[in-house]
Design a protein around this motif. Sequence first.
Motif, PDB file in Angstrom:
ATOM      1  N   TYR A 143      18.868  79.767  57.377  1.00 60.85           N
ATOM      2  CA  TYR A 143      20.202  79.928  57.663  1.00 60.85           C
ATOM      3  C   TYR A 143      20.036  79.400  59.267  1.00 60.85           C
ATOM      4  CZ  TYR A 143      24.202  82.236  59.965  1.00 60.85           C
ATOM      5  OH  TYR A 143      25.070  82.512  60.611  1.00 60.85           O
ATOM      6  N   THR A 144      21.008  78.427  59.450  1.00 62.55           N
ATOM      7  CA  THR A 144      21.069  78.037  60.909  1.00 62.55           C
ATOM      8  C   THR A 144      22.577  77.232  61.113  1.00 62.55           C
ATOM      9  OG1 THR A 144      19.800  76.804  62.448  1.00 62.55           O
ATOM     10  CG2 THR A 144      20.464  75.763  60.430  1.00 62.55           C
ATOM     11  N   SER A 145      22.984  77.245  62.297  1.00 64.37           N
ATOM     12  CA  SER A 145      23.878  76.427  62.716  1.00 64.37           C
ATOM     13  C   SER A 145      23.620  75.254  63.309  1.00 64.37           C
ATOM     14  CB  SER A 145      24.916  77.304  63.754  1.00 64.37           C
ATOM     15  OG  SER A 145      26.135  76.245  64.066  1.00 64.37           O
ATOM     16  N   ASN A 146      23.630  73.754  62.967  1.00 68.34           N
ATOM     17  CA  ASN A 146      23.392  72.613  63.523  1.00 68.34           C
ATOM     18  C   ASN A 146      21.855  72.517  63.459  1.00 68.34           C
ATOM     19  OD1 ASN A 146      25.764  70.977  64.995  1.00 68.34           O
ATOM     20  ND2 ASN A 146      26.363  73.235  64.706  1.00 68.34           N
ATOM     21  N   ASN A 147      21.306  72.128  62.452  1.00 67.78           N
ATOM     22  CA  ASN A 147      19.968  71.883  62.498  1.00 67.78           C
ATOM     23  C   ASN A 147      19.265  71.000  63.629  1.00 67.78           C
ATOM     24  OD1 ASN A 147      20.977  69.421  61.015  1.00 67.78           O
ATOM     25  ND2 ASN A 147      18.521  69.217  60.517  1.00 67.78           N
ATOM     26  N   ASP A 148      20.183  70.230  64.029  1.00 68.70           N
ATOM     27  CA  ASP A 148      19.821  69.100  65.145  1.00 68.70           C
ATOM     28  C   ASP A 148      20.259  69.548  66.456  1.00 68.70           C
ATOM     29  OD1 ASP A 148      22.410  68.659  64.647  1.00 68.70           O
ATOM     30  OD2 ASP A 148      22.134  66.540  64.658  1.00 68.70           O
ATOM     31  N   LEU A 149      20.547  71.201  66.626  1.00 70.82           N
ATOM     32  CA  LEU A 149      21.174  71.812  67.907  1.00 70.82           C
ATOM     33  C   LEU A 149      20.798  71.290  69.211  1.00 70.82           C
ATOM     34  CD1 LEU A 149      23.375  73.557  68.681  1.00 70.82           C
ATOM     35  CD2 LEU A 149      21.726  75.634  69.034  1.00 70.82           C
ATOM     36  N   TYR A 150      19.332  71.110  69.153  1.00 78.42           N
ATOM     37  CA  TYR A 150      18.804  70.702  70.440  1.00 78.42           C
ATOM     38  C   TYR A 150      18.688  69.168  70.608  1.00 78.42           C
ATOM     39  CZ  TYR A 150      18.045  75.591  71.284  1.00 78.42           C
ATOM     40  OH  TYR A 150      18.255  77.237  71.538  1.00 78.42           O
ATOM     41  N   ARG A 151      18.846  68.502  69.590  1.00 72.55           N
ATOM     42  CA  ARG A 151      18.504  67.049  69.497  1.00 72.55           C
ATOM     43  C   ARG A 151      19.877  66.321  69.685  1.00 72.55           C
ATOM     44  NH1 ARG A 151      15.471  68.602  64.854  1.00 72.55           N
ATOM     45  NH2 ARG A 151      16.794  67.135  63.439  1.00 72.55           N
ATOM     46  N   ALA A 152      20.995  66.804  69.304  1.00 69.80           N
ATOM     47  CA  ALA A 152      22.182  66.005  68.988  1.00 69.80           C
ATOM     48  C   ALA A 152      23.265  66.240  70.476  1.00 69.80           C
ATOM     49  CB  ALA A 152      22.902  66.782  67.977  1.00 69.80           C
ATOM     50  N   GLU A 153      23.542  65.042  70.813  1.00 69.49           N
ATOM     51  CA  GLU A 153      24.524  64.927  71.826  1.00 69.49           C
ATOM     52  C   GLU A 153      25.587  65.932  72.070  1.00 69.49           C
ATOM     53  OE1 GLU A 153      26.058  61.081  72.575  1.00 69.49           O
ATOM     54  OE2 GLU A 153      24.103  60.014  72.573  1.00 69.49           O
ATOM     55  N   ALA A 154      26.198  66.397  70.926  1.00 72.26           N
ATOM     56  CA  ALA A 154      27.229  67.379  70.711  1.00 72.26           C
ATOM     57  C   ALA A 154      27.001  68.164  69.532  1.00 72.26           C
ATOM     58  CB  ALA A 154      28.600  66.928  70.878  1.00 72.26           C
ATOM     59  N   ALA A 155      27.168  69.452  69.448  1.00 71.51           N
ATOM     60  CA  ALA A 155      27.268  70.450  68.395  1.00 71.51           C
ATOM     61  C   ALA A 155      28.280  70.049  67.424  1.00 71.51           C
ATOM     62  CB  ALA A 155      26.945  71.793  68.694  1.00 71.51           C
ATOM     63  N   CYS A 156      28.181  70.270  66.210  1.00 73.89           N
ATOM     64  CA  CYS A 156      29.396  70.239  65.180  1.00 73.89           C
ATOM     65  C   CYS A 156      29.656  71.604  64.836  1.00 73.89           C
ATOM     66  CB  CYS A 156      28.927  69.481  64.015  1.00 73.89           C
ATOM     67  SG  CYS A 156      28.600  67.648  64.494  1.00 73.89           S
ATOM     68  N   TRP A 157      30.619  71.711  64.284  1.00 75.83           N
ATOM     69  CA  TRP A 157      31.389  72.982  63.782  1.00 75.83           C
ATOM     70  C   TRP A 157      31.146  73.240  62.248  1.00 75.83           C
ATOM     71  CZ3 TRP A 157      33.290  76.148  67.621  1.00 75.83           C
ATOM     72  CH2 TRP A 157      33.874  77.166  67.373  1.00 75.83           C
ATOM     73  N   LEU A 158      29.920  73.812  62.202  1.00 71.56           N
ATOM     74  CA  LEU A 158      29.403  74.267  60.691  1.00 71.56           C
ATOM     75  C   LEU A 158      28.243  74.986  60.648  1.00 71.56           C
ATOM     76  CD1 LEU A 158      27.618  71.657  58.873  1.00 71.56           C
ATOM     77  CD2 LEU A 158      27.592  71.604  61.048  1.00 71.56           C
ATOM     78  N   ASP A 159      28.094  75.975  59.768  1.00 68.53           N
ATOM     79  CA  ASP A 159      26.886  76.723  59.801  1.00 68.53           C
ATOM     80  C   ASP A 159      26.408  76.201  58.149  1.00 68.53           C
ATOM     81  OD1 ASP A 159      27.354  78.320  61.901  1.00 68.53           O
ATOM     82  OD2 ASP A 159      28.378  79.776  60.941  1.00 68.53           O
ATOM     83  N   SER A 160      24.796  76.579  57.994  1.00 75.56           N
ATOM     84  CA  SER A 160      24.273  76.019  56.734  1.00 75.56           C
ATOM     85  C   SER A 160      23.524  76.913  56.409  1.00 75.56           C
ATOM     86  CB  SER A 160      23.535  74.812  56.919  1.00 75.56           C
ATOM     87  OG  SER A 160      24.450  73.703  57.781  1.00 75.56           O
ATOM     88  N   LEU A 161      23.409  77.128  54.915  1.00 76.41           N
ATOM     89  CA  LEU A 161      22.197  77.932  54.212  1.00 76.41           C
ATOM     90  C   LEU A 161      21.153  76.659  53.575  1.00 76.41           C
ATOM     91  CD1 LEU A 161      20.905  80.290  53.192  1.00 76.41           C
ATOM     92  CD2 LEU A 161      22.033  80.106  51.327  1.00 76.41           C
ATOM     93  N   LYS A 162      20.027  76.569  53.898  1.00 74.16           N
ATOM     94  CA  LYS A 162      19.321  75.466  53.487  1.00 74.16           C
ATOM     95  C   LYS A 162      18.150  76.151  52.631  1.00 74.16           C
ATOM     96  CE  LYS A 162      18.516  71.663  55.878  1.00 74.16           C
ATOM     97  NZ  LYS A 162      18.034  70.792  56.919  1.00 74.16           N
TER      98      LYS A 162
END
Length: 369
Positions: free
Chosen positions: A138-157
């Motif tokens: 479970y995470t918020s933004n799997n690319d949190l540290y790689r993306a230029e800006a974060a997005c408004w979602l959470d995910s269960l993978k």
Amino acid sequence: MAAAAATSSYDRLKELKEFDESKIGVKGLSDSGNKTIPDFFKHPPQTLSDVKSKSSEARTKNIPVIDLSKVNTPDHHQEVVNQIKEAAKSWGFFQVINHGVPISVLEKTIEAIRAFHEQPQETKSKYYKREESHGVMYTSNNDLYRAEAACWLDSLKAWMGPKPLDPEELPAICRKEVVAWDLSATKVAETVMGLLSEGLGLAAGKFQELTFSETRVLVGHIYPYCPQPDLTLGITLHTDPGLLTVLLQNQIQGLQVRHDDEWVDVKPVHGGLIINVGDFLQIVSNGEYQSVQHRVVANSCKEPRISVVEFFNLSKWKGDGYYGPLPEVLSEQKPAMYRDFTAQEFFENFYSKGLDSKSLIQKITINYD
């Protein structure tokens, strides 16, 4: 960028880490009742400039809707093949109806994913992590540290294959529904891939032979209410890197698809499933089918948007471990548009940055000039 981000006192990495380590996710931020979003969620104005500006023609468009009820009848089978082939070529996206999955199963799956995300933070947090590739996270933004800006979602993978996932690893609140949905989504994907294979002039079982449905990842997204939806996105524009994607969503609109240089809102069809072509399918079809940019706008509704996405990719390929266009679709008239590449190249390209569009395709396109 936001004004605060431009000042020397703004420490973006520090804020990212604080958010990440809190494990509250975007849902926690939304539930807090704050009227503003953190600066690292704010996208540059040029990224958001066309979110609302659409022509009247774009507002009336929707992706093709294809009825699979007569797919097994000889009189209508070829018609369905042609419809799916055309949709995969011209749109890269389509919805299928009468696909054999009961409405009750669709609804239970959505309810179960929502129930997971609406659990208390301390209950969900034991699944919170950043390491990808297997198991459940479970995470918020799997690319949190790689993306230029974060997005408004959470995910269960959940990585459902090629190594079968032990159901006990799944959260109890959605375990039964996730296992059931994986089976249903795989059956739909196998039907659609058979039709797409026939659209290439190949046997319906060609992609089954290449074990396309063994490597698959199931992702349950929640897009909570966003207090400043004009400043961020639900998911930034991208193309899917894999072969085929099957998407189940509730009736909250948000998905947009790029078509004819305009963004088209995907209007949910009750009981429908959305299918889209990934970069991998564009490559193996030698450009016959097209992966297409899409994004999700930030949710301005109090009701959360829920989507359950299953990504499918090839497990088996040439004996030497390379991937590329299927030899059967190549000829003197249609030489290979893309060079072969390795699985390592594929994964390094995906995990080296944030979500993007066709970056692997750009790297392996052959220039015959």
